[in-house]
Write a protein that holds these residues in place. Structure first.
Motif, PDB file in Angstrom:
ATOM      1  N   ALA A  13       0.865  -1.155   0.182  1.00  0.00           N
ATOM      2  CA  ALA A  13      -0.046  -0.042   0.067  1.00  0.00           C
ATOM      3  C   ALA A  13       0.961   1.300   0.074  1.00  0.00           C
ATOM      4  CB  ALA A  13      -0.799  -0.006   1.049  1.00  0.00           C
ATOM      5  N   THR A  18      -4.490   6.937  -1.669  1.00  0.00           N
ATOM      6  CA  THR A  18      -4.086   5.867  -1.422  1.00  0.00           C
ATOM      7  C   THR A  18      -4.048   4.519  -2.528  1.00  0.00           C
ATOM      8  OG1 THR A  18      -6.324   5.027  -0.401  1.00  0.00           O
ATOM      9  CG2 THR A  18      -4.762   5.671   1.043  1.00  0.00           C
ATOM     10  N   TYR A  41      -3.568   0.144  -3.264  1.00  0.00           N
ATOM     11  CA  TYR A  41      -3.448  -0.917  -2.668  1.00  0.00           C
ATOM     12  C   TYR A  41      -3.189  -2.102  -3.622  1.00  0.00           C
ATOM     13  CZ  TYR A  41      -5.491   1.177   1.641  1.00  0.00           C
ATOM     14  OH  TYR A  41      -5.689   2.093   2.641  1.00  0.00           O
ATOM     15  N   LYS A  78      -6.699  -5.463  -0.488  1.00  0.00           N
ATOM     16  CA  LYS A  78      -7.980  -4.520  -0.821  1.00  0.00           C
ATOM     17  C   LYS A  78      -9.142  -5.032   0.250  1.00  0.00           C
ATOM     18  CE  LYS A  78      -6.948  -2.427  -5.166  1.00  0.00           C
ATOM     19  NZ  LYS A  78      -7.565  -2.302  -6.533  1.00  0.00           N
TER      20      LYS A  78
END
Length: 121
Positions: A49, A57, A59, A64
């Motif tokens: 991440a 953000t 991921y 996730k």
């Protein structure tokens, strides 16, 4: 000199949770992106991440919905909240920070020393 110090790794059962922290300290600097990577035995290091200075953000698909990255700019710290952990999450987790030292023009990447996360069945 800048140091990234990680904490929060350990052993947890599948389905459990852990919270990793990484604090940047040392010379005066400006932080950009901060992130977490991991490396399992026999595998390449992979992105987990990333969070930008504007708190955008990103991921990995595998985490996730289970992991959450956040940062506290006042403390120069990035966190990784890991929930519903699975055995395949077992790895050494590394913190990475892109930062610019005072007086410099370009950003450089700095890495922490790594913290072990082990998830048992």
């Amino acid at each position: 000199q800048v140091q990234l110090v990680e904490s929060g790794g350990g052993l947890v059962q599948a389905g459990g949770s852990l919270r990793l922290s990484c604090a940047a300290s040392g010379s005066s600097f400006s932080l950009d992106d901060m992130g977490w990577y991991r490396q399992a035995p026999g595998k390449q290091r992979e992105l987990v991440a990333v969070i930008s200075s504007g708190t955008t953000t990103t991921y990995a698909d595998s985490v996730k919905g289970r992991f959450a990255i956040s940062r506290d700019n006042a403390k120069n710290t990035v966190y990784l909240e890991m929930n519903n952990l699975k055995p395949e999450d077992t790895a050494v987790y590394y913190c990475k920070a892109d930062l610019r030292l005072r007086g410099r023009y370009s950003y450089q990447s700095y890495w922490g020393q790594g913290t072990q996360v082990t998830v048992s069945l």
